[in-house]
Write an enzyme that holds these catalytic residues in place. Structure first.
Site, PDB file in Angstrom:
ATOM      1  N   HIS A   7       0.835  -1.207   0.000  1.00  0.00           N
ATOM      2  CA  HIS A   7       0.000   0.000   0.000  1.00  0.00           C
ATOM      3  C   HIS A   7       0.863   1.248   0.000  1.00  0.00           C
ATOM      4  O   HIS A   7       0.417   2.320  -0.392  1.00  0.00           O
ATOM      5  CB  HIS A   7      -0.952  -0.001   1.202  1.00  0.00           C
ATOM      6  CG  HIS A   7      -0.268   0.192   2.508  1.00  0.00           C
ATOM      7  ND1 HIS A   7       0.527  -0.758   3.074  1.00  0.00           N
ATOM      8  CD2 HIS A   7      -0.244   1.244   3.356  1.00  0.00           C
ATOM      9  CE1 HIS A   7       1.019  -0.305   4.215  1.00  0.00           C
ATOM     10  NE2 HIS A   7       0.569   0.910   4.408  1.00  0.00           N
ATOM     11  N   SER A  61      15.449   3.986  10.760  1.00  0.00           N
ATOM     12  CA  SER A  61      15.746   3.531   9.394  1.00  0.00           C
ATOM     13  C   SER A  61      15.128   4.493   8.377  1.00  0.00           C
ATOM     14  O   SER A  61      15.728   4.790   7.337  1.00  0.00           O
ATOM     15  CB  SER A  61      15.158   2.140   9.141  1.00  0.00           C
ATOM     16  OG  SER A  61      16.027   1.138   9.600  1.00  0.00           O
ATOM     17  N   LYS A 104       9.957  -8.595   5.292  1.00  0.00           N
ATOM     18  CA  LYS A 104      10.968  -9.198   6.166  1.00  0.00           C
ATOM     19  C   LYS A 104      11.731 -10.237   5.380  1.00  0.00           C
ATOM     20  O   LYS A 104      11.184 -10.859   4.461  1.00  0.00           O
ATOM     21  CB  LYS A 104      10.282  -9.891   7.350  1.00  0.00           C
ATOM     22  CG  LYS A 104      11.184 -10.086   8.526  1.00  0.00           C
ATOM     23  CD  LYS A 104      11.372  -8.773   9.255  1.00  0.00           C
ATOM     24  CE  LYS A 104      11.948  -8.922  10.624  1.00  0.00           C
ATOM     25  NZ  LYS A 104      11.598  -7.773  11.461  1.00  0.00           N
TER      26      LYS A 104
HETATM   27  N1  GLU Z   1      14.284  -5.403  12.148  1.00  0.00           N
HETATM   28  C1  GLU Z   1      13.746  -4.234  12.756  1.00  0.00           C
HETATM   29  C2  GLU Z   1      12.286  -4.465  13.118  1.00  0.00           C
HETATM   30  O1  GLU Z   1      11.858  -5.567  13.323  1.00  0.00           O
HETATM   31  C3  GLU Z   1      14.011  -2.982  11.936  1.00  0.00           C
HETATM   32  C4  GLU Z   1      13.430  -2.947  10.565  1.00  0.00           C
HETATM   33  C5  GLU Z   1      13.895  -1.766   9.696  1.00  0.00           C
HETATM   34  O2  GLU Z   1      14.611  -0.910  10.192  1.00  0.00           O
HETATM   35  O3  GLU Z   1      13.511  -1.759   8.530  1.00  0.00           O
HETATM   36  O4  GLU Z   1      11.530  -3.550  13.280  1.00  0.00           O
END
Ligand code: GLU
Length: 472
Positions: A65, A363, A106
Protein backbone atom coordinates in the site's frame (compact mmCIF):
# COMPACT_ATOMS: atom_id res chain seq x y z
CA UNK A 1 7.56 -26.67 9.79
CA UNK A 2 7.34 -27.12 13.54
CA UNK A 3 4.10 -26.40 15.38
CA UNK A 4 5.59 -23.64 17.49
CA UNK A 5 6.76 -21.68 14.44
CA UNK A 6 3.57 -22.31 12.47
CA UNK A 7 1.65 -20.73 15.29
CA UNK A 8 3.48 -17.39 15.06
CA UNK A 9 1.74 -16.32 11.85
CA UNK A 10 -1.51 -17.82 13.16
CA UNK A 11 -1.05 -15.79 16.33
CA UNK A 12 -0.60 -12.56 14.33
CA UNK A 13 -3.68 -13.44 12.26
CA UNK A 14 -5.69 -14.07 15.41
CA UNK A 15 -4.72 -10.71 16.85
CA UNK A 16 -5.57 -9.08 13.52
CA UNK A 17 -9.03 -10.67 13.45
CA UNK A 18 -9.73 -9.59 17.00
CA UNK A 19 -8.97 -5.97 16.11
CA UNK A 20 -10.57 -6.08 12.64
CA UNK A 21 -13.98 -6.61 14.19
CA UNK A 22 -13.69 -3.16 15.81
CA UNK A 23 -12.92 -1.30 12.57
CA UNK A 24 -16.19 -1.74 10.69
CA UNK A 25 -14.22 -2.02 7.43
CA UNK A 26 -15.41 -4.16 4.49
CA UNK A 27 -14.36 -7.81 4.56
CA UNK A 28 -12.51 -7.70 1.24
CA UNK A 29 -10.44 -4.73 2.28
CA UNK A 30 -9.54 -6.38 5.60
CA UNK A 31 -8.56 -9.54 3.74
CA UNK A 32 -6.29 -7.56 1.39
CA UNK A 33 -4.65 -5.85 4.34
CA UNK A 34 -4.11 -9.13 6.17
CA UNK A 35 -2.58 -11.32 3.47
CA UNK A 36 1.09 -11.43 2.47
CA UNK A 37 1.31 -10.00 -1.06
CA UNK A 38 4.55 -11.58 -2.27
CA UNK A 39 6.49 -14.49 -0.86
CA UNK A 40 9.86 -15.28 -2.37
CA UNK A 41 11.53 -18.48 -1.23
CA UNK A 42 14.98 -19.14 -2.62
CA UNK A 43 17.69 -21.78 -2.40
CA UNK A 44 21.19 -20.91 -3.51
CA UNK A 45 24.57 -22.60 -3.35
CA UNK A 46 27.51 -21.14 -1.47
CA UNK A 47 30.98 -22.69 -1.45
CA UNK A 48 32.05 -23.22 2.15
CA UNK A 49 35.56 -24.65 2.38
CA UNK A 50 35.82 -27.33 -0.28
CA UNK A 51 32.15 -28.12 -0.65
CA UNK A 52 28.92 -26.42 -1.61
CA UNK A 53 26.08 -25.78 0.80
CA UNK A 54 22.55 -25.05 -0.34
CA UNK A 55 21.15 -22.16 1.68
CA UNK A 56 17.41 -21.68 2.20
CA UNK A 57 16.26 -18.06 2.39
CA UNK A 58 13.18 -15.84 2.14
CA UNK A 59 11.95 -12.35 1.48
CA UNK A 60 8.30 -11.66 2.15
CA UNK A 61 6.61 -8.41 1.15
CA UNK A 62 3.44 -8.24 3.17
CA UNK A 63 1.88 -5.04 1.88
CA UNK A 64 2.44 -2.70 -1.07
CA UNK A 65 0.00 0.00 0.00
CA UNK A 66 3.09 2.18 0.36
CA UNK A 67 6.44 1.76 -1.30
CA UNK A 68 9.16 0.84 -0.68
CA UNK A 69 8.42 -2.12 1.55
CA UNK A 70 10.64 -2.27 4.60
CA UNK A 71 11.91 -4.73 7.16
CA UNK A 72 14.95 -6.45 8.53
CA UNK A 73 16.80 -9.59 7.52
CA UNK A 74 17.12 -12.35 10.08
CA UNK A 75 19.96 -14.89 10.14
CA UNK A 76 18.93 -17.87 12.23
CA UNK A 77 18.81 -21.62 11.87
CA UNK A 78 15.16 -21.42 12.95
CA UNK A 79 14.07 -19.26 10.00
CA UNK A 80 11.06 -20.57 8.08
CA UNK A 81 8.34 -19.20 5.84
CA UNK A 82 5.70 -18.95 8.56
CA UNK A 83 8.01 -16.90 10.75
CA UNK A 84 9.04 -14.52 7.98
CA UNK A 85 5.40 -14.04 6.97
CA UNK A 86 4.47 -13.17 10.56
CA UNK A 87 7.38 -10.75 10.88
CA UNK A 88 6.62 -9.10 7.52
CA UNK A 89 2.99 -8.61 8.57
CA UNK A 90 4.05 -6.98 11.83
CA UNK A 91 6.26 -4.58 9.84
CA UNK A 92 3.24 -3.24 7.93
CA UNK A 93 1.34 -2.44 11.14
CA UNK A 94 4.45 -1.13 12.84
CA UNK A 95 5.21 1.32 10.04
CA UNK A 96 1.59 2.47 9.90
CA UNK A 97 1.49 3.06 13.65
CA UNK A 98 4.49 5.35 13.68
CA UNK A 99 3.64 7.04 10.37
CA UNK A 100 6.64 5.68 8.55
CA UNK A 101 5.45 5.63 4.93
CA UNK A 102 6.47 2.09 4.00
CA UNK A 103 4.81 -1.25 3.38
CA UNK A 104 5.93 -4.19 5.51
CA UNK A 105 8.50 -6.82 4.55
CA UNK A 106 10.97 -9.20 6.17
CA UNK A 107 13.81 -11.44 5.10
CA UNK A 108 15.27 -14.54 6.57
CA UNK A 109 18.31 -16.68 5.84
CA UNK A 110 18.31 -20.09 7.44
CA UNK A 111 21.83 -20.11 8.85
CA UNK A 112 23.27 -19.93 12.30
CA UNK A 113 25.77 -17.04 12.16
CA UNK A 114 27.88 -18.75 14.87
CA UNK A 115 28.48 -21.69 12.53
CA UNK A 116 30.33 -19.58 9.94
CA UNK A 117 33.36 -17.32 9.90
CA UNK A 118 33.23 -13.73 8.66
CA UNK A 119 34.32 -14.57 5.12
CA UNK A 120 31.65 -17.26 4.80
CA UNK A 121 28.96 -14.96 6.17
CA UNK A 122 29.99 -12.33 3.65
CA UNK A 123 29.65 -14.83 0.82
CA UNK A 124 26.17 -15.86 2.03
CA UNK A 125 25.01 -12.26 2.47
CA UNK A 126 26.28 -11.15 -0.94
CA UNK A 127 24.74 -14.14 -2.68
CA UNK A 128 21.40 -13.53 -0.93
CA UNK A 129 21.54 -9.90 -2.14
CA UNK A 130 22.17 -11.04 -5.73
CA UNK A 131 19.05 -13.21 -5.49
CA UNK A 132 17.04 -10.23 -4.25
CA UNK A 133 18.34 -8.01 -7.08
CA UNK A 134 17.53 -10.67 -9.68
CA UNK A 135 13.88 -10.76 -8.63
CA UNK A 136 13.57 -7.02 -8.02
CA UNK A 137 13.13 -7.58 -4.29
CA UNK A 138 15.52 -4.81 -3.27
CA UNK A 139 15.93 -1.14 -4.20
CA UNK A 140 15.47 2.34 -2.69
CA UNK A 141 11.91 2.58 -4.01
CA UNK A 142 11.10 -1.13 -4.02
CA UNK A 143 12.12 -2.95 -0.85
CA UNK A 144 14.67 -1.80 1.72
CA UNK A 145 16.18 -4.36 4.14
CA UNK A 146 17.70 -3.59 7.54
CA UNK A 147 19.26 -5.49 10.44
CA UNK A 148 17.29 -7.96 12.52
CA UNK A 149 18.12 -10.92 14.77
CA UNK A 150 21.56 -12.25 13.78
CA UNK A 151 22.52 -9.35 11.49
CA UNK A 152 23.95 -5.87 11.98
CA UNK A 153 25.66 -2.99 10.22
CA UNK A 154 28.39 -5.28 8.83
CA UNK A 155 25.88 -7.33 6.83
CA UNK A 156 24.14 -4.14 5.66
CA UNK A 157 27.46 -2.84 4.31
CA UNK A 158 27.87 -6.06 2.28
CA UNK A 159 24.33 -5.72 0.96
CA UNK A 160 24.94 -2.11 -0.07
CA UNK A 161 28.20 -2.93 -1.81
CA UNK A 162 26.68 -5.85 -3.71
CA UNK A 163 23.68 -3.76 -4.77
CA UNK A 164 25.92 -0.93 -5.95
CA UNK A 165 28.10 -3.28 -7.98
CA UNK A 166 25.00 -4.43 -9.82
CA UNK A 167 23.47 -0.94 -10.16
CA UNK A 168 26.44 1.18 -11.03
CA UNK A 169 25.72 4.91 -11.02
CA UNK A 170 22.23 4.70 -9.52
CA UNK A 171 22.01 8.06 -7.75
CA UNK A 172 20.01 6.93 -4.73
CA UNK A 173 21.52 3.47 -4.39
CA UNK A 174 22.68 4.11 -0.79
CA UNK A 175 19.00 4.07 0.21
CA UNK A 176 18.64 0.40 -0.86
CA UNK A 177 19.33 -0.76 2.70
CA UNK A 178 19.36 0.86 6.17
CA UNK A 179 21.24 0.17 9.37
CA UNK A 180 24.53 0.69 7.52
CA UNK A 181 27.75 1.73 9.27
CA UNK A 182 27.84 5.50 9.81
CA UNK A 183 30.86 5.89 7.53
CA UNK A 184 29.06 4.03 4.76
CA UNK A 185 25.96 6.15 4.41
CA UNK A 186 24.48 5.13 7.75
CA UNK A 187 23.03 7.45 10.35
CA UNK A 188 24.11 8.20 13.91
CA UNK A 189 21.73 6.74 16.47
CA UNK A 190 20.50 3.79 14.37
CA UNK A 191 22.28 1.05 16.35
CA UNK A 192 20.63 2.01 19.64
CA UNK A 193 17.33 3.05 18.03
CA UNK A 194 15.11 0.08 18.89
CA UNK A 195 16.19 0.00 22.55
CA UNK A 196 15.94 3.78 22.82
CA UNK A 197 12.45 3.61 21.31
CA UNK A 198 11.44 1.01 23.90
CA UNK A 199 12.63 3.41 26.60
CA UNK A 200 10.76 6.40 25.13
CA UNK A 201 7.61 4.29 24.76
CA UNK A 202 7.67 3.09 28.37
CA UNK A 203 8.51 6.55 29.61
CA UNK A 204 5.54 8.02 27.79
CA UNK A 205 3.20 5.33 29.00
CA UNK A 206 4.31 5.81 32.61
CA UNK A 207 4.13 9.59 32.45
CA UNK A 208 0.36 9.81 32.86
CA UNK A 209 -0.39 9.82 36.60
CA UNK A 210 -4.04 8.84 36.23
CA UNK A 211 -3.25 5.93 33.93
CA UNK A 212 -0.56 4.71 36.29
CA UNK A 213 -2.95 4.84 39.22
CA UNK A 214 -5.41 2.70 37.26
CA UNK A 215 -2.63 0.18 36.61
CA UNK A 216 -1.66 0.19 40.26
CA UNK A 217 1.73 1.69 39.48
CA UNK A 218 3.63 4.73 40.64
CA UNK A 219 4.21 7.12 37.73
CA UNK A 220 7.61 7.37 36.05
CA UNK A 221 10.18 4.84 34.92
CA UNK A 222 12.57 5.84 37.73
CA UNK A 223 12.96 3.11 40.34
CA UNK A 224 10.96 0.54 38.34
CA UNK A 225 12.40 -2.95 38.38
CA UNK A 226 13.08 -4.63 35.04
CA UNK A 227 13.84 -8.17 33.94
CA UNK A 228 15.38 -8.48 30.50
CA UNK A 229 15.42 -11.59 28.34
CA UNK A 230 18.09 -11.35 25.66
CA UNK A 231 21.27 -9.30 25.76
CA UNK A 232 21.43 -8.65 22.02
CA UNK A 233 21.19 -5.21 20.47
CA UNK A 234 17.63 -4.47 21.61
CA UNK A 235 17.86 -5.88 25.15
CA UNK A 236 21.23 -4.23 25.84
CA UNK A 237 20.19 -0.73 24.80
CA UNK A 238 16.77 -1.00 26.42
CA UNK A 239 18.49 -1.88 29.67
CA UNK A 240 21.35 0.59 29.59
CA UNK A 241 19.26 3.56 28.44
CA UNK A 242 16.45 2.82 30.92
CA UNK A 243 19.04 2.78 33.71
CA UNK A 244 21.10 5.79 32.59
CA UNK A 245 18.35 8.10 31.38
CA UNK A 246 15.31 6.76 33.23
CA UNK A 247 16.69 5.60 36.57
CA UNK A 248 15.20 2.10 36.20
CA UNK A 249 16.74 -0.91 37.94
CA UNK A 250 17.50 -4.06 35.93
CA UNK A 251 17.26 -6.84 38.51
CA UNK A 252 17.66 -9.84 36.20
CA UNK A 253 19.01 -10.74 32.77
CA UNK A 254 18.44 -13.95 30.85
CA UNK A 255 20.54 -15.33 28.02
CA UNK A 256 21.12 -18.70 26.34
CA UNK A 257 23.47 -19.76 29.13
CA UNK A 258 21.04 -18.97 31.96
CA UNK A 259 19.36 -16.29 34.07
CA UNK A 260 21.09 -14.11 36.64
CA UNK A 261 19.52 -12.01 39.38
CA UNK A 262 20.71 -9.13 41.56
CA UNK A 263 17.99 -7.25 43.44
CA UNK A 264 20.37 -4.29 43.85
CA UNK A 265 20.54 -3.77 40.11
CA UNK A 266 22.79 -5.04 37.32
CA UNK A 267 25.13 -2.71 35.42
CA UNK A 268 24.31 -3.68 31.83
CA UNK A 269 27.40 -2.14 30.25
CA UNK A 270 29.68 -4.01 32.66
CA UNK A 271 27.70 -7.20 32.08
CA UNK A 272 28.17 -6.92 28.30
CA UNK A 273 31.94 -6.53 28.79
CA UNK A 274 31.94 -9.49 31.18
CA UNK A 275 30.07 -11.68 28.70
CA UNK A 276 32.46 -10.71 25.92
CA UNK A 277 35.49 -11.79 27.91
CA UNK A 278 34.00 -14.87 29.64
CA UNK A 279 31.56 -16.02 26.99
CA UNK A 280 28.73 -16.16 29.55
CA UNK A 281 26.68 -13.96 31.87
CA UNK A 282 26.86 -16.59 34.62
CA UNK A 283 29.14 -15.62 37.48
CA UNK A 284 28.83 -11.86 36.95
CA UNK A 285 29.85 -10.32 40.30
CA UNK A 286 26.96 -9.73 42.69
CA UNK A 287 24.48 -11.91 40.79
CA UNK A 288 22.99 -15.32 41.51
CA UNK A 289 22.00 -17.85 38.90
CA UNK A 290 18.39 -19.09 38.95
CA UNK A 291 17.72 -22.83 38.99
CA UNK A 292 16.50 -22.90 35.40
CA UNK A 293 17.04 -20.58 32.46
CA UNK A 294 13.27 -20.21 31.91
CA UNK A 295 12.84 -18.79 35.42
CA UNK A 296 13.06 -15.23 34.05
CA UNK A 297 9.35 -15.45 33.10
CA UNK A 298 8.20 -15.79 36.71
CA UNK A 299 10.45 -13.25 38.41
CA UNK A 300 8.74 -10.54 40.42
CA UNK A 301 9.30 -7.15 38.80
CA UNK A 302 7.48 -4.11 37.44
CA UNK A 303 8.48 -4.54 33.80
CA UNK A 304 9.28 -7.81 32.05
CA UNK A 305 11.15 -7.19 28.81
CA UNK A 306 11.32 -10.09 26.36
CA UNK A 307 13.94 -8.85 23.89
CA UNK A 308 14.89 -12.00 22.01
CA UNK A 309 12.68 -14.15 19.82
CA UNK A 310 8.98 -14.82 19.26
CA UNK A 311 6.77 -17.22 21.24
CA UNK A 312 8.65 -16.98 24.53
CA UNK A 313 5.65 -16.42 26.78
CA UNK A 314 3.18 -19.16 25.93
CA UNK A 315 0.12 -20.93 27.29
CA UNK A 316 2.53 -23.15 29.24
CA UNK A 317 4.30 -20.44 31.26
CA UNK A 318 1.97 -17.38 31.15
CA UNK A 319 0.50 -18.23 34.55
CA UNK A 320 3.93 -17.77 36.13
CA UNK A 321 4.21 -14.10 35.13
CA UNK A 322 4.36 -11.80 38.16
CA UNK A 323 5.24 -8.59 36.31
CA UNK A 324 2.75 -5.73 36.03
CA UNK A 325 3.89 -4.80 32.53
CA UNK A 326 5.24 -6.88 29.67
CA UNK A 327 7.23 -4.65 27.33
CA UNK A 328 7.49 -6.42 23.98
CA UNK A 329 10.91 -5.33 22.78
CA UNK A 330 11.10 -8.42 20.57
CA UNK A 331 8.64 -9.23 17.79
CA UNK A 332 5.86 -11.60 18.85
CA UNK A 333 7.26 -12.74 22.22
CA UNK A 334 3.76 -13.36 23.66
CA UNK A 335 1.54 -15.87 21.85
CA UNK A 336 -2.16 -15.12 21.37
CA UNK A 337 -3.01 -17.97 23.77
CA UNK A 338 -0.71 -16.56 26.45
CA UNK A 339 -2.14 -13.10 25.97
CA UNK A 340 -5.63 -14.29 26.92
CA UNK A 341 -4.30 -15.65 30.21
CA UNK A 342 -2.23 -12.54 30.92
CA UNK A 343 -5.03 -10.08 30.22
CA UNK A 344 -7.27 -11.98 32.63
CA UNK A 345 -4.54 -11.62 35.24
CA UNK A 346 -4.50 -7.86 34.61
CA UNK A 347 -1.02 -7.74 33.08
CA UNK A 348 -0.49 -4.78 30.75
CA UNK A 349 1.13 -5.81 27.48
CA UNK A 350 2.81 -3.02 25.53
CA UNK A 351 2.71 -4.46 22.01
CA UNK A 352 5.74 -5.08 19.80
CA UNK A 353 4.38 -3.26 16.77
CA UNK A 354 4.43 -0.07 18.79
CA UNK A 355 7.18 -0.55 21.34
CA UNK A 356 9.96 -1.78 19.07
CA UNK A 357 9.15 0.59 16.19
CA UNK A 358 12.17 2.77 17.02
CA UNK A 359 14.40 0.75 14.71
CA UNK A 360 12.34 1.24 11.61
CA UNK A 361 11.67 4.86 12.55
CA UNK A 362 15.37 5.68 12.52
CA UNK A 363 15.75 3.53 9.39
CA UNK A 364 13.26 5.92 7.81
CA UNK A 365 15.44 8.86 8.87
CA UNK A 366 18.46 7.09 7.36
CA UNK A 367 16.59 6.47 4.09
CA UNK A 368 15.58 10.15 3.95
CA UNK A 369 19.20 11.14 4.61
CA UNK A 370 20.37 8.92 1.76
CA UNK A 371 17.80 10.36 -0.63
CA UNK A 372 18.65 13.94 0.33
CA UNK A 373 22.40 13.25 0.15
CA UNK A 374 23.07 15.48 3.15
CA UNK A 375 23.75 14.82 6.82
CA UNK A 376 21.11 16.01 9.31
CA UNK A 377 22.19 19.21 11.03
CA UNK A 378 24.79 20.13 8.41
CA UNK A 379 22.83 23.08 7.05
CA UNK A 380 21.48 24.68 10.21
CA UNK A 381 23.86 23.78 13.05
CA UNK A 382 26.19 26.81 12.83
CA UNK A 383 23.37 29.17 11.99
CA UNK A 384 21.44 28.06 15.09
CA UNK A 385 24.53 28.33 17.27
CA UNK A 386 25.11 31.91 16.16
CA UNK A 387 21.46 32.83 16.73
CA UNK A 388 21.43 31.29 20.25
CA UNK A 389 24.72 32.99 20.99
CA UNK A 390 23.31 36.37 19.95
CA UNK A 391 20.37 35.75 22.26
CA UNK A 392 22.62 34.91 25.22
CA UNK A 393 24.74 38.01 24.48
CA UNK A 394 21.61 40.12 24.50
CA UNK A 395 20.41 38.68 27.81
CA UNK A 396 23.85 39.36 29.31
CA UNK A 397 23.77 42.93 28.05
CA UNK A 398 20.27 43.58 29.32
CA UNK A 399 20.81 42.02 32.75
CA UNK A 400 24.42 43.10 33.20
CA UNK A 401 25.21 39.55 34.32
CA UNK A 402 27.55 37.00 32.73
CA UNK A 403 26.47 33.46 31.87
CA UNK A 404 29.05 30.82 32.85
CA UNK A 405 30.96 29.06 30.04
CA UNK A 406 29.33 25.69 30.75
CA UNK A 407 25.84 27.17 30.62
CA UNK A 408 26.74 29.17 27.52
CA UNK A 409 27.94 26.02 25.75
CA UNK A 410 24.73 24.25 26.71
CA UNK A 411 22.43 27.09 25.65
CA UNK A 412 24.12 27.86 22.35
CA UNK A 413 24.67 24.35 21.02
CA UNK A 414 23.25 23.66 17.56
CA UNK A 415 21.76 20.21 16.98
CA UNK A 416 23.96 17.43 15.60
CA UNK A 417 22.68 14.50 13.61
CA UNK A 418 22.31 12.29 16.67
CA UNK A 419 20.38 15.00 18.57
CA UNK A 420 17.91 15.32 15.72
CA UNK A 421 17.54 11.56 15.35
CA UNK A 422 16.79 11.18 19.06
CA UNK A 423 14.38 14.08 19.02
CA UNK A 424 12.56 12.69 15.98
CA UNK A 425 12.40 9.26 17.57
CA UNK A 426 11.04 10.59 20.86
CA UNK A 427 8.41 12.64 19.07
CA UNK A 428 7.40 9.59 17.02
CA UNK A 429 7.05 7.32 20.06
CA UNK A 430 5.04 9.91 22.01
CA UNK A 431 2.64 10.66 19.15
CA UNK A 432 2.07 6.98 18.37
CA UNK A 433 1.40 6.14 22.03
CA UNK A 434 -1.14 8.92 22.37
CA UNK A 435 -3.00 7.64 19.31
CA UNK A 436 -3.13 4.10 20.70
CA UNK A 437 -4.14 5.34 24.15
CA UNK A 438 -6.90 7.40 22.63
CA UNK A 439 -8.44 4.34 20.96
CA UNK A 440 -7.98 2.25 24.11
CA UNK A 441 -9.80 4.85 26.20
CA UNK A 442 -12.45 5.77 23.65
CA UNK A 443 -13.55 2.37 22.34
CA UNK A 444 -15.34 0.58 25.15
CA UNK A 445 -14.89 -2.88 23.66
CA UNK A 446 -11.17 -2.48 23.04
CA UNK A 447 -9.69 -3.78 26.26
CA UNK A 448 -5.99 -4.09 25.56
CA UNK A 449 -3.22 -2.04 24.01
CA UNK A 450 -2.42 -4.55 21.26
CA UNK A 451 -5.96 -4.46 19.91
CA UNK A 452 -5.94 -0.65 20.12
CA UNK A 453 -2.64 -0.54 18.22
CA UNK A 454 -3.93 -2.96 15.59
CA UNK A 455 -7.14 -0.94 15.13
CA UNK A 456 -5.10 2.20 14.57
CA UNK A 457 -2.71 0.51 12.14
CA UNK A 458 -5.46 -1.24 10.17
CA UNK A 459 -7.39 2.02 9.81
CA UNK A 460 -4.32 3.83 8.53
CA UNK A 461 -3.49 1.15 5.96
CA UNK A 462 -7.16 1.00 4.93
CA UNK A 463 -7.26 4.73 4.40
CA UNK A 464 -4.23 4.44 2.10
CA UNK A 465 -6.03 1.83 0.04
CA UNK A 466 -9.16 3.92 -0.18
CA UNK A 467 -7.34 7.11 -1.09
CA UNK A 468 -5.47 5.15 -3.75
CA UNK A 469 -8.88 4.30 -5.17
CA UNK A 470 -8.31 0.58 -4.82
CA UNK A 471 -11.34 0.10 -2.56
CA UNK A 472 -13.72 2.97 -3.30
N1 GLU B 1 14.28 -5.40 12.15
C1 GLU B 1 13.75 -4.23 12.76
C2 GLU B 1 12.29 -4.46 13.12
O1 GLU B 1 11.86 -5.57 13.32
C3 GLU B 1 14.01 -2.98 11.94
C4 GLU B 1 13.43 -2.95 10.57
C5 GLU B 1 13.89 -1.77 9.70
O2 GLU B 1 14.61 -0.91 10.19
O3 GLU B 1 13.51 -1.76 8.53
O4 GLU B 1 11.53 -3.55 13.28
Amino acid sequence: MSEKQASFYASVERNFEKAASHTGLPKGLLEQIKVCNSIYQMNFPVKIGNSYQVIEAYRVQHSHHRLPTKGGIRFSHLVNQDEVMALASLMTYKCALVDVPFGGAKGGVKVSPRAYNEEQLEKITRRYTVELVRKNFIGPGVDVPAPDYGTGSREMAWILDTYQQLNNGELDSAACVTGKPVNQNGIRGRTEATGRGVFYGLKEMLSNEKDCKEMGLKPGIGGKTMVIQGLGNVGSYTGSISIEEGGAKVIAVSEIEGTIVDENGIDINKLIKYRKSKGTIIGFPGTKKTAKREDWVGLKCDILVPAALESQITKANAKKVKAKIIAEAANGPVTADAEEILLKKGVIIVPDMYLNAGGVTVSYFEWLKNLSHVRYGRIEKRFDERAYSNLVNLVEKMTGKKVGQKERDYLTRGADEVDLVRSGLEETMITAYQQIRDIYKRKKKVNDLRTAAFVNAINKVASDYTTLGIFP
